[in-house]
Design a protein around this motif. Sequence first.
Motif, PDB file in Angstrom:
ATOM      1  N   ILE A  77      42.236  35.138  35.927  1.00 56.14           N
ATOM      2  CA  ILE A  77      42.595  34.351  37.103  1.00 56.14           C
ATOM      3  C   ILE A  77      43.387  35.244  38.065  1.00 56.14           C
ATOM      4  O   ILE A  77      44.049  36.193  37.642  1.00 56.14           O
ATOM      5  CB  ILE A  77      43.406  33.087  36.737  1.00 56.14           C
ATOM      6  CG1 ILE A  77      44.543  33.424  35.775  1.00 56.14           C
ATOM      7  CG2 ILE A  77      42.499  32.040  36.131  1.00 56.14           C
ATOM      8  CD1 ILE A  77      45.370  32.213  35.360  1.00 56.14           C
ATOM      9  N   ILE A  78      43.296  34.938  39.345  1.00 56.69           N
ATOM     10  CA  ILE A  78      43.881  35.775  40.397  1.00 56.69           C
ATOM     11  C   ILE A  78      45.193  35.169  40.895  1.00 56.69           C
ATOM     12  O   ILE A  78      45.255  33.986  41.215  1.00 56.69           O
ATOM     13  CB  ILE A  78      42.910  35.917  41.591  1.00 56.69           C
ATOM     14  CG1 ILE A  78      41.542  36.426  41.118  1.00 56.69           C
ATOM     15  CG2 ILE A  78      43.491  36.848  42.650  1.00 56.69           C
ATOM     16  CD1 ILE A  78      41.549  37.788  40.503  1.00 56.69           C
ATOM     17  N   SER A  79      46.226  36.008  40.955  1.00 57.76           N
ATOM     18  CA  SER A  79      47.511  35.561  41.490  1.00 57.76           C
ATOM     19  C   SER A  79      47.369  35.254  42.979  1.00 57.76           C
ATOM     20  O   SER A  79      46.915  36.093  43.758  1.00 57.76           O
ATOM     21  CB  SER A  79      48.565  36.660  41.285  1.00 57.76           C
ATOM     22  OG  SER A  79      49.781  36.308  41.907  1.00 57.76           O
ATOM     23  N   ASP A  80      47.760  34.034  43.368  1.00 54.44           N
ATOM     24  CA  ASP A  80      47.588  33.607  44.765  1.00 54.44           C
ATOM     25  C   ASP A  80      48.320  34.515  45.743  1.00 54.44           C
ATOM     26  O   ASP A  80      47.766  34.956  46.746  1.00 54.44           O
ATOM     27  CB  ASP A  80      48.111  32.173  44.936  1.00 54.44           C
ATOM     28  CG  ASP A  80      47.316  31.169  44.129  1.00 54.44           C
ATOM     29  OD1 ASP A  80      46.627  30.341  44.729  1.00 54.44           O
ATOM     30  OD2 ASP A  80      47.400  31.200  42.878  1.00 54.44           O
ATOM     31  N   GLN A  81      49.582  34.808  45.451  1.00 56.85           N
ATOM     32  CA  GLN A  81      50.436  35.553  46.389  1.00 56.85           C
ATOM     33  C   GLN A  81      50.422  37.044  46.068  1.00 56.85           C
ATOM     34  O   GLN A  81      51.469  37.683  45.959  1.00 56.85           O
ATOM     35  CB  GLN A  81      51.864  35.006  46.323  1.00 56.85           C
ATOM     36  CG  GLN A  81      51.982  33.518  46.552  1.00 56.85           C
ATOM     37  CD  GLN A  81      51.486  33.097  47.933  1.00 56.85           C
ATOM     38  OE1 GLN A  81      51.687  33.814  48.905  1.00 56.85           O
ATOM     39  NE2 GLN A  81      50.840  31.947  48.000  1.00 56.85           N
ATOM     40  N   GLU A  86      44.929  38.001  48.453  1.00 60.76           N
ATOM     41  CA  GLU A  86      44.642  38.090  49.883  1.00 60.76           C
ATOM     42  C   GLU A  86      43.191  38.500  50.101  1.00 60.76           C
ATOM     43  O   GLU A  86      42.503  37.965  50.973  1.00 60.76           O
ATOM     44  CB  GLU A  86      45.587  39.106  50.536  1.00 60.76           C
ATOM     45  CG  GLU A  86      45.519  39.137  52.043  1.00 60.76           C
ATOM     46  CD  GLU A  86      46.584  40.039  52.649  1.00 60.76           C
ATOM     47  OE1 GLU A  86      46.436  40.404  53.836  1.00 60.76           O
ATOM     48  OE2 GLU A  86      47.542  40.393  51.946  1.00 60.76           O
ATOM     49  N   MET A  87      42.725  39.463  49.293  1.00 61.64           N
ATOM     50  CA  MET A  87      41.322  39.887  49.391  1.00 61.64           C
ATOM     51  C   MET A  87      40.382  38.726  49.075  1.00 61.64           C
ATOM     52  O   MET A  87      39.380  38.509  49.769  1.00 61.64           O
ATOM     53  CB  MET A  87      41.058  41.045  48.429  1.00 61.64           C
ATOM     54  CG  MET A  87      39.617  41.550  48.446  1.00 61.64           C
ATOM     55  SD  MET A  87      39.226  42.699  47.107  1.00 61.64           S
ATOM     56  CE  MET A  87      39.024  41.533  45.737  1.00 61.64           C
ATOM     57  N   CYS A  88      40.720  37.964  48.029  1.00 58.99           N
ATOM     58  CA  CYS A  88      39.852  36.863  47.594  1.00 58.99           C
ATOM     59  C   CYS A  88      39.931  35.651  48.503  1.00 58.99           C
ATOM     60  O   CYS A  88      39.177  34.684  48.313  1.00 58.99           O
ATOM     61  CB  CYS A  88      40.186  36.478  46.150  1.00 58.99           C
ATOM     62  SG  CYS A  88      39.789  37.765  44.950  1.00 58.99           S
ATOM     63  N   SER A  89      40.843  35.676  49.474  1.00 60.75           N
ATOM     64  CA  SER A  89      40.867  34.618  50.480  1.00 60.75           C
ATOM     65  C   SER A  89      39.920  34.950  51.631  1.00 60.75           C
ATOM     66  O   SER A  89      39.609  34.101  52.464  1.00 60.75           O
ATOM     67  CB  SER A  89      42.286  34.422  51.024  1.00 60.75           C
ATOM     68  OG  SER A  89      42.704  35.549  51.772  1.00 60.75           O
ATOM     69  N   ILE A  90      39.441  36.210  51.649  1.00 63.55           N
ATOM     70  CA  ILE A  90      38.541  36.666  52.706  1.00 63.55           C
ATOM     71  C   ILE A  90      37.100  36.719  52.217  1.00 63.55           C
ATOM     72  O   ILE A  90      36.168  36.367  52.944  1.00 63.55           O
ATOM     73  CB  ILE A  90      38.973  38.061  53.198  1.00 63.55           C
ATOM     74  CG1 ILE A  90      40.369  37.996  53.813  1.00 63.55           C
ATOM     75  CG2 ILE A  90      37.975  38.624  54.215  1.00 63.55           C
ATOM     76  CD1 ILE A  90      40.968  39.337  54.117  1.00 63.55           C
ATOM     77  N   ILE A  91      36.931  37.155  50.971  1.00 63.12           N
ATOM     78  CA  ILE A  91      35.603  37.314  50.401  1.00 63.12           C
ATOM     79  C   ILE A  91      35.528  36.515  49.095  1.00 63.12           C
ATOM     80  O   ILE A  91      36.544  36.347  48.410  1.00 63.12           O
ATOM     81  CB  ILE A  91      35.296  38.817  50.162  1.00 63.12           C
ATOM     82  CG1 ILE A  91      33.815  39.030  49.906  1.00 63.12           C
ATOM     83  CG2 ILE A  91      36.136  39.373  49.033  1.00 63.12           C
ATOM     84  CD1 ILE A  91      33.407  40.487  49.982  1.00 63.12           C
ATOM     85  N   GLN A  92      34.361  36.007  48.770  1.00 63.61           N
ATOM     86  CA  GLN A  92      34.208  35.180  47.575  1.00 63.61           C
ATOM     87  C   GLN A  92      34.356  36.029  46.318  1.00 63.61           C
ATOM     88  O   GLN A  92      33.597  36.972  46.107  1.00 63.61           O
ATOM     89  CB  GLN A  92      32.836  34.505  47.573  1.00 63.61           C
ATOM     90  CG  GLN A  92      32.659  33.468  46.486  1.00 63.61           C
ATOM     91  CD  GLN A  92      33.548  32.251  46.705  1.00 63.61           C
ATOM     92  OE1 GLN A  92      33.615  31.729  47.812  1.00 63.61           O
ATOM     93  NE2 GLN A  92      34.227  31.817  45.666  1.00 63.61           N
ATOM     94  N   CYS A  93      35.329  35.706  45.485  1.00 70.61           N
ATOM     95  CA  CYS A  93      35.542  36.426  44.237  1.00 70.61           C
ATOM     96  C   CYS A  93      35.002  35.615  43.057  1.00 70.61           C
ATOM     97  O   CYS A  93      34.796  34.414  43.157  1.00 70.61           O
ATOM     98  CB  CYS A  93      37.035  36.715  44.030  1.00 70.61           C
ATOM     99  SG  CYS A  93      37.696  37.939  45.192  1.00 70.61           S
ATOM    100  N   GLY A  94      34.805  36.294  41.937  1.00 68.12           N
ATOM    101  CA  GLY A  94      34.210  35.651  40.783  1.00 68.12           C
ATOM    102  C   GLY A  94      35.183  34.893  39.908  1.00 68.12           C
ATOM    103  O   GLY A  94      34.769  34.188  38.989  1.00 68.12           O
TER     104      GLY A  94
END
Length: 281
Positions: A77-81, A86-94
């Motif tokens: 899972i990706i840490s929001d902050q 930040e990258m995954c808020s721009i491009i779709q991550c898995g």
Amino acid sequence: MRQAFPALLAAVFIPFKAISLQDIICHDPDAGGTIQNKDRKFMIMGSQNAGGAGLGNLLIFYPAAFYFAAITGRDIIISDQSVLGEMCSIIQCGFPFVSQLSLAFPKILNNETLARVDEIKAYDFGKYMEGSRSIDSKVVRAGGYQPKSDWWLWYNNTVHCVKKLTGCDLGDVMCAERHAYQRLIRGPFKSVLTSKEEARISGVPDHIKHAILTLPHAYAPRLDFAIHLRNQFHHFEQQASMTDVGYRQEVQEWLNSSECKMVFSSIEHKLLEQFQILRPN
């Protein structure tokens, strides 16, 4: 000689530690959970306090963490902050954000648990495999800023696990890295496609530009280039937080500078110089 060649390859690629002290699970983090919800385990990628490390530092370490998650049966899972967030808020991550999974697993991913998450590094991966480091927490955070993608080469069961998950040749680290990155960066970009964004891509037919921006990367036509741009800002030396006002100002000033414009203009010129103009089929 031909008969001896496969044996020679095996001697090169099969690790010298033929026996691992630690049993492994060998579960692709991309496949989702297959165990009871209360027994699920997670690995967080990214941190709000990254100590000045940039996206490149975190991405170069990521494949090492991906395969530790695989051999221990953890979901990523990706840490929001974080910079990754930040990258995954721009491009779709898995992989989903911590905030999204917290809604589904409140007993495991709650504020109390997240406040005292153990951080593990590549050094701990090896210690775990050798049985000298216990990593039993349901939630851990993987941290590192250096390439350690080959750590799993030194244990017989992990090497065969990676081959099973990826389909790569035994001991092929670069192939395994590509597999891990493709699981993280899925595409497409999340922002609504506009003609202005398409116009920013030069020397490429319109149908290619549209596909690159709107399709998952696995389906879109590909332009196979790699660019490594490094600009070490003062904040990195000071290990400032990514939320530091001075850091953000420093980065923004450089992005608005004539030097930045010159660098990106040079990159664009080089790219257009190197590849043949693509034509519609």
